[in-house]
Design an enzyme around this catalytic site. Structure first.
Site, PDB file in Angstrom:
ATOM      1  N   LYS A  59       0.792  -1.232   0.000  1.00 47.60           N
ATOM      2  CA  LYS A  59       0.000   0.000   0.000  1.00 47.60           C
ATOM      3  C   LYS A  59       0.825   1.282   0.000  1.00 47.60           C
ATOM      4  CE  LYS A  59      -4.332  -1.584   0.496  1.00 47.60           C
ATOM      5  NZ  LYS A  59      -5.464  -1.180  -0.357  1.00 47.60           N
ATOM      6  N   SER A  84      -9.139   0.072   7.156  1.00 43.82           N
ATOM      7  CA  SER A  84      -9.153  -0.881   8.276  1.00 43.82           C
ATOM      8  C   SER A  84      -7.756  -1.360   8.605  1.00 43.82           C
ATOM      9  CB  SER A  84     -10.032  -2.073   7.920  1.00 43.82           C
ATOM     10  OG  SER A  84      -9.464  -2.758   6.830  1.00 43.82           O
ATOM     11  N   GLY A 189      -7.255  -1.649  -6.362  1.00 46.47           N
ATOM     12  CA  GLY A 189      -6.132  -0.775  -6.713  1.00 46.47           C
ATOM     13  C   GLY A 189      -4.921  -1.549  -7.205  1.00 46.47           C
ATOM     14  N   GLU A 211     -10.277 -13.574  -5.368  1.00 43.57           N
ATOM     15  CA  GLU A 211     -11.194 -12.930  -4.415  1.00 43.57           C
ATOM     16  C   GLU A 211     -11.863 -13.983  -3.529  1.00 43.57           C
ATOM     17  OE1 GLU A 211     -14.723 -11.094  -6.175  1.00 43.57           O
ATOM     18  OE2 GLU A 211     -14.254  -9.258  -5.051  1.00 43.57           O
ATOM     19  N   ALA A 215     -16.641 -12.547  -0.305  1.00 45.39           N
ATOM     20  CA  ALA A 215     -16.604 -11.098  -0.594  1.00 45.39           C
ATOM     21  C   ALA A 215     -16.419 -10.965  -2.101  1.00 45.39           C
ATOM     22  CB  ALA A 215     -15.448 -10.442   0.160  1.00 45.39           C
TER      23      ALA A 215
END
Lengths: 323, 323
Positions: A59, A84, A189, A211, A215
């Protein structure tokens, strides 16, 4: 949401420029292989270890690029985001690097290790309810009240361009271009960045999102070509609960080769396999790529597959197979 | 035991030759750093990740060298050893590499993950009682009955020479020679190898052994200059329970700079710190080096310290801080 891409995608020059900035502050993370995992999967897998990245996840690439591209405003007004976990840490680190006031909205259910990490970089935390609505409204309030500049976790072209450098760096490290590159998809992203980077650097490589079944909003959106948000996702892969955004949605549904969903059991199995055989710590969200290979063995048999392990931030008191 | 070194120490040519053989089959393991751990310890620490080595520990270096140096006999008669874990795996791998019948004596209390690993390399296991006496007598019986060639875990110059290549490789990877190199000491093979390699390659580097207080035979032997065996050691660092041998004892007590003992609590603390901050899995025995730095902060303050993380084989159902 419109499926038409009406915004300008980053160019390879944009990505290269981002990489020049990011590589000054972030680590070049290693690529690892495991003979044993290759034997188990009958595949040839290269793992890019973004769990070793600064802040414990990829990130920071997007956060640094977003801040650096708007540095004067960020310094003047401060920065904010809601997250989160890993993106929160990344923005906190970017704030520290550039000496910027940083205010992070975090759900009060976030893990202690992630909260402590954000604090350790000197950022302020504003706790909110663990709903997307409350996260967004809390951040909006901060923006309106104090003028903080938002650094969105994924739905920001500067962030997507930053994340694209993970794939750029990965391709630079591989001698041969892979048949597949698999990435976890939450907000999209990292996956969007990989799609764009692969388009320029290795168009023959098929880009796949992995995935959790629990979800599966990106999967449903991709299959229906309609934006279907994530509703009360309940997966151990806590980084992958978010829905696609207005930028990541059209990039992904138009350009991804496929999205594969994986069961919770296989996420835990793949995670444990990586811990045991590779001796590295990854968080559950990182394990979906290997889980997808394990669930689709014939697809990846004898193929060269690049997997990005997105992060390694996990509460070591809370290990899934010990529950 | 006599403290006089009456056997011939390996030369640098012996170590280089061993490295030529070993590097064909073993991994060149990476050197990692952690800014956060450096901050906590006020030191500059380089970690050599032998937890990423084939078989999950440095032990394969010695096993390969020992087998290769006596390859015809080993092929003809088969090989054997007794080991509670990592050396067992290493000999099993060496056996597999060279196509040799391999018979490992393991205490029946050895962890499941280590037993399974040995089996996975095709070696036969002979279980014995968890005492040194029973381990040795079981192995002796196999040697006498079948002629198997013994590959001792540490008390064999070929094994010590092989372990010396971990330090050789480490020094090659460092730009500057370190002030200290710290290694765990159990039977003393890794430490003896480091002493010898440092003698040739970096005589100014101080070589330090780190040992659990609860298995402090090397410490007591070093301080008294007398051989004091390990008696009912009770430490979480299961690889460090063994006593020094007739070769490792004189090398260590005459040539080591110091031996530092560490508490069980600090072994667990150091281990967890490495897991959390470096995102790598090490076993408790690997953590004694960092624990020694943490217990002797002033000694290592602002020093360049090389630490060998000896292995990463741990039962992931049995994590010390979750008990």
């Amino acid at each position: 949401m419109n499926t038409e891409i009406t915004f300008k995608l980053p160019t390879i020059e944009n990505i290269n420029k981002a990489y020049t900035i990011i590589s000054t502050f972030a680590h070049i993370t290693p690529v690892m292989k495991s003979e044993q995992i290759n034997q188990i999967t009958c595949s040839d897998i290269f793992f890019k270890c973004e769990n070793f990245q600064k802040g414990g996840a990829f990130k920071i690439r997007g956060a640094i690029n977003a801040v650096k591209n708007n540095i004067e405003d960020c310094i003047k007004y401060g920065i904010t985001t809601h997250s989160s976990g890993n993106h929160a840490q990344a923005v906190a680190i970017a704030g520290k690097i550039f000496g910027i006031k940083t205010h992070i909205v975090m759900p009060k259910t976030a893990s202690k290790v992630k909260i402590d990490a954000v604090k350790s970089y000197g950022a302020n935390i504003e706790f909110c309810k663990p709903t997307l609505e409350d996260r967004e409204s809390s951040m909006e309030r901060l923006i309106n009240q104090f003028g903080y500049r938002p650094i969105h976790a994924y739905n920001d072209i500067r962030v997507i361009t930053g994340q694209a450098t993970a794939t750029l760096e990965f391709f630079n490290q591989l001698k041969q271009k892979p048949d597949y590159i698999i990435l976890p998809v939450g907000g999209g992203g990292l996956l969007s960045g990989a799609i764009i980077a692969s388009h320029y650097l290795s168009p023959e490589t098929k880009v796949i999102g992995a995935e959790p079944e629990m979800a599966n909003d990106a999967y449903l959106s991709f299959k229906s070509k309609k934006f279907i948000p994530s509703v009360t996702p309940n997966t151990i892969a806590d980084g992958l609960k978010t829905s696609l955004g207005s930028f990541t949605f059209p990039i992904i549904i138009n350009k991804v080769y496929d999205i594969l969903t994986v069961s919770e059991d296989n996420i835990i199995k793949a995670m444990r396999l990586i811990w045991e055989r590779m001796k590295i710590i990854i968080e559950p969200s990182s394990a979906v790529g290997l889980a997808a290979i394990m669930e689709n063995k014939s697809m990846f048999r004898n193929k060269k597959t690049a997997v990005i392990l997105s992060g390694g931030n996990i509460d070591l008191m809370n290990i899934p197979w010990m529950k």
